[in-house]
Design an enzyme around this catalytic site. Sequence first.
Site, mmCIF file in Angstrom:
data_model
loop_
_atom_site.group_PDB
_atom_site.id
_atom_site.type_symbol
_atom_site.label_atom_id
_atom_site.label_comp_id
_atom_site.label_asym_id
_atom_site.label_seq_id
_atom_site.Cartn_x
_atom_site.Cartn_y
_atom_site.Cartn_z
ATOM 1 N N HIS A 136 -15.877 -25.518 30.626
ATOM 2 C CA HIS A 136 -16.663 -24.369 30.154
ATOM 3 C C HIS A 136 -17.994 -24.388 30.912
ATOM 4 O O HIS A 136 -18.480 -25.454 31.309
ATOM 5 C CB HIS A 136 -16.901 -24.562 28.649
ATOM 6 C CG HIS A 136 -17.623 -23.457 27.964
ATOM 7 N ND1 HIS A 136 -18.996 -23.338 28.000
ATOM 8 C CD2 HIS A 136 -17.174 -22.427 27.209
ATOM 9 C CE1 HIS A 136 -19.352 -22.276 27.282
ATOM 10 N NE2 HIS A 136 -18.278 -21.708 26.787
ATOM 11 N N ASP A 213 -17.144 -33.317 26.184
ATOM 12 C CA ASP A 213 -17.441 -32.053 25.521
ATOM 13 C C ASP A 213 -16.294 -31.780 24.547
ATOM 14 O O ASP A 213 -15.209 -31.369 24.957
ATOM 15 C CB ASP A 213 -17.549 -30.936 26.577
ATOM 16 C CG ASP A 213 -17.642 -29.553 25.946
ATOM 17 O OD1 ASP A 213 -17.689 -29.464 24.704
ATOM 18 O OD2 ASP A 213 -17.668 -28.566 26.706
ATOM 19 N N GLN A 216 -14.025 -27.855 21.656
ATOM 20 C CA GLN A 216 -12.724 -27.294 21.254
ATOM 21 C C GLN A 216 -11.796 -28.364 20.687
ATOM 22 O O GLN A 216 -10.632 -28.063 20.384
ATOM 23 C CB GLN A 216 -12.038 -26.616 22.459
ATOM 24 C CG GLN A 216 -12.773 -25.424 23.003
ATOM 25 C CD GLN A 216 -12.846 -24.239 22.035
ATOM 26 O OE1 GLN A 216 -12.145 -24.192 21.017
ATOM 27 N NE2 GLN A 216 -13.704 -23.279 22.333
ATOM 28 N N LYS A 239 -17.619 -23.906 15.432
ATOM 29 C CA LYS A 239 -16.188 -23.856 15.761
ATOM 30 C C LYS A 239 -15.381 -24.719 14.794
ATOM 31 O O LYS A 239 -14.158 -24.745 14.854
ATOM 32 C CB LYS A 239 -15.965 -24.340 17.194
ATOM 33 C CG LYS A 239 -16.569 -23.406 18.247
ATOM 34 C CD LYS A 239 -16.222 -23.871 19.640
ATOM 35 C CE LYS A 239 -17.139 -23.326 20.709
ATOM 36 N NZ LYS A 239 -16.959 -21.902 20.973
ATOM 37 N N CYS A 377 -16.143 -17.867 29.551
ATOM 38 C CA CYS A 377 -17.163 -18.779 30.086
ATOM 39 C C CYS A 377 -16.504 -19.935 30.845
ATOM 40 O O CYS A 377 -16.943 -21.092 30.759
ATOM 41 C CB CYS A 377 -18.074 -19.329 28.981
ATOM 42 S SG CYS A 377 -18.915 -18.051 28.068
#
Length: 419
Positions: A136, A213, A216, A239, A377
């Site tokens: 991302h 990261d 998600q 999220k 993104c």
Amino acid sequence: MTQTELQTMAESFSDFDIAAIRRDFPVLNQEVNGHPLAYLDNAASSQKPVQVIEAVDAFYRHDNANIHRGVHKLSQRATDAYEGARSKVRDFMGAKSDKEIVFVRGATEAINLVAQSFVRPQIKPGDEILISHTEHHANIVPWQMVCEQTGAKLKVIPMTQSGELDLSGLDDLLNERTKILALGHVSNALGTVNPIKDMITKAKAKSIPVLIDGAQAVPHLQVDVQDLDCDFYVFSGHKMFAPTGIGALYGRQELLEAMPPYQGGGDMILAVSFSHTEYNTLPYKFEAGTPHIAGAVGLGAAVDYMQSLGIDKLAAYEHHLLEIATAELEALDGVSIIGTAKDKASVLSFMIEDVHPHDIGTIFDQQGVAIRAGHHCAQPVMEFYGIAATARASFAFYNTEQEVAALVDAIKNTQEMFA
Ligand code: C6P
């Protein structure tokens, strides 16, 4: 997946009461454009259960005050609520200590913090920062900025047609010049679950620090930072069923101790004079100014909620939805799935022949089906496939098989309109 694996997975969520779960999410119970809402845009932002909404509401009704500052009762209660949330996040991440959990606005801020406070002070011209092709923008741009500021180079692990990482050159990419490996756990554009544990092991064998990261990943997978052995792990609350504007940075304590503060201001200091400032201890050194106290309370409630349902069960149920949706889309003529990795979570990116993804998004909305259309993104991923955008459905544990059917109907209706 084999029949036995499918059977085991189905058993693991057989006591999942989806109707009861959906009652926890009031926003789901509405019509959009005359159709029952099918909210399939969870990778962009998830919905919030009443348990989170009520925790935030109760905080503002009963406990609201600034934290770490007042001797009065409300300030003490607000501080307890905020620090209580930190302990819940520490437990959720499997971190050793509350000192390793820094509250931030979200994954983006956390990555910028590590880029500026950990990497920038120690990187030299010619050194390298290693990311992957499927990141991302939040895990690309902060590193590019450090490269511009220092003369370091950005290196990229390539990807394959299926949306997996091509790890054939990883041993060379991880070398004595590499100052950090910054890697997405789950790709937001493709859903690929990267083999981060093996990659972390390889990096650590060469003493290369690793940032993951997890924006998600945490809504879908059980994460244990000690088991992963990463140095930093970042995510956004919104999220994972918590409010916007709050997220967390996990950082290994000895690294956080050695890092300079990211921002200066109130609460991150022990003593200030015009000649010298003594910084606060961890994690407060990285939390300048009044934080998003109610957001942290909501995040703590979201952690409680997910843990009460059982994260492994949620993951198994979501995977079931992803599997049936994938099979349905594969069976449709004129529909192609972008991102066909073996190991995927939640995300189904697709194209309909001769229909622009933005039109797909708009037509789906007319049918009550909320998806995201765009580059997500992740423009380098789009560039890899030679496309400008995809349509993306992304699932959460409150979605249903009926909503998968609504997605399939929306695709068929769109094809008919463009026929
Ligand atoms: N992805 C999506 O629709 P923030 O904006 O800080 O909460 O999260 C940034 C971010 C970082 N990493 C990954 C893998 C992400 O998916 C995101 C956010 C959203 O896919 C909004 S672009």
